[in-house]
Design a protein around this motif. Structure first.
Motif, mmCIF file in Angstrom:
data_model
loop_
_atom_site.group_PDB
_atom_site.id
_atom_site.type_symbol
_atom_site.label_atom_id
_atom_site.label_comp_id
_atom_site.label_asym_id
_atom_site.label_seq_id
_atom_site.Cartn_x
_atom_site.Cartn_y
_atom_site.Cartn_z
ATOM 1 N N THR A 1 0.838 -1.196 0.000
ATOM 2 C CA THR A 1 0.000 0.000 0.000
ATOM 3 C C THR A 1 0.875 1.248 0.000
ATOM 4 N N ILE A 2 0.258 2.352 -0.396
ATOM 5 C CA ILE A 2 0.956 3.639 -0.441
ATOM 6 C C ILE A 2 0.629 4.449 0.797
ATOM 7 N N ASP A 3 1.669 4.965 1.448
ATOM 8 C CA ASP A 3 1.515 5.839 2.609
ATOM 9 C C ASP A 3 2.023 7.224 2.219
ATOM 10 N N ASN A 4 1.153 8.215 2.292
ATOM 11 C CA ASN A 4 1.515 9.580 1.910
ATOM 12 C C ASN A 4 2.127 10.399 3.041
ATOM 13 N N GLY A 5 2.331 9.781 4.196
ATOM 14 C CA GLY A 5 2.963 10.491 5.295
ATOM 15 C C GLY A 5 1.957 11.243 6.147
ATOM 16 N N PRO A 6 2.452 12.180 6.962
ATOM 17 C CA PRO A 6 3.820 12.723 6.982
ATOM 18 C C PRO A 6 4.817 11.748 7.605
#
Length: 344
Positions: free
Chosen positions: A28-33
């Motif tokens: 999965t993609i984690d956009n942060g921060p």
């Protein structure tokens, strides 16, 4: 009937490409921060850093990356850029801006063991694993076919990606890739990961600059190059120093023991090979006997030789440049790159 056959062929090819892309990491993609000191690097990237969260070799890992949208009318193409061993995603900054300005979406990962990505304590590094991880990242982003551009070790990885996922590549570019020759076959003695780690641990600003000035930039030095040396020093002496030193030693071992030089004839994608004729990068030359070392890293010879082996290859040689033409002469480099990309 002719239309039906062509449509059927297109369906088969699309299915083959989809199947190849599916054989990859899932995550999965984690956009942060994220913390400034992400995985041991507090170097500031020119675009927001995102993370591909996935499991590999029975452990959770993070692959940091930048995802840059086109800055002009989109051309519906995506370029993925692979960095070299002594580089990180940001060293592609000028190339990223150039491609985004021509309508490309640009995805720039830091491979596992590098830069802002995980530094695993136990990992079997291979070019196949890097390709597997990266194809998984692209899948998670919803990206299908790509233009693959790799420099140095990233050029070696580009070749492996081309062998592993040929149906998902529109075209590929290798820039002064290491691995144009099989170093062990040519006489480079094997050294252990333990011995390589001693050398990695001794890396300093002075040693890194001295090596890059001599090998990458043909004896010249510009103040701008200090940015990339300090980027590496920041990791070598950062919070993940011990893990990073070990990973880099493992990666040297990977380059020596996982040659791609014997497979260039099997590459299917349209390919551009760019070399600096004065490049003399050769993994292992520094610990080889003099009679072996003097036979290695002759890119003025290796470029034409390898280009003749790749079925659909265009060769461009920079007569007066070394290992990093995209950094040392970006205007000339991007003129060549864009000119070739436009001849489709």
């Amino acid at each position: 009937m002719k239309f039906s056959l062509l449509s059927g062929l297109a369906t088969v090819l699309l299915s083959a490409g989809s199947a190849a892309a599916a054989a990859a990491a899932t995550g999965t993609i984690d956009n942060g921060p994220f913390p400034d000191d992400l995985n041991g690097s507090n170097f500031t990237y020119p675009w927001p850093v995102k993370v591909f969260q996935f499991t590999s070799q029975l452990q959770p890992l993070q692959m940091a990356f930048m995802d840059i949208k086109p800055t002009c009318w989109p051309n519906n193409k995506t370029a993925v850029l692979f960095h070299g061993k002594n580089f990180c995603g940001p060293t592609w900054e000028t190339t990223i801006r150039t491609l985004a300005g021509r309508g490309y979406r640009v995805v720039v990962p830091d491979q596992v063991g590098f830069c802002k990505s995980s530094k695993p304590a136990a990992y079997q590094f291979s070019l196949n694993q890097f390709a597997w991880n990266t194809r998984g990242l692209l899948n998670a982003l919803g990206v299908g076919n790509v233009t693959v551009i790799g420099h140095s070790m990233g050029g070696m990885m580009t070749a492996r990606f081309g062998l592993q996922y040929p149906e998902t590549i529109d075209e590929m570019v290798m820039v002064d890739p290491v691995g144009l020759e099989d170093y062990v076959q040519k006489g480079v003695p094997y050294i252990s990961v333990d011995d390589s780690a001693v050398t990695e641990a001794a890396s300093t600003y002075g040693s890194i600059r001295g090596y890059e000035q001599a090998v990458y930039y043909v004896g010249e030095w510009k103040p701008a190059y200090d940015t990339w040396v300090n980027m590496l020093v920041n990791i070598y002496y950062g919070s993940k120093r011990d893990a990073y030193v070990k990973n880099q030693a493992q990666i040297v071992d990977m380059v020596l023991t996982s040659p791609v030089a014997h497979y260039f004839g099997d590459l299917k994608p349209r390919t551009l090979l760019i070399v600096g004729d004065k490049d003399k990068t050769a993994i292992g030359a520094q610990w080889s006997p003099p009679d072996v070392a003097q036979t290695l890293g002759h890119f003025d010879v290796l470029g034409p030789l390898v280009a003749s082996q790749i079925p659909d290859c265009t060769l461009y040689r920079f007569a007066n440049l070394g290992h990093a033409p995209q950094i040392s002469d970006p205007d000339a480099f991007h003129k060549v790159l864009l000119g070739w990309l436009n001849t489709q």
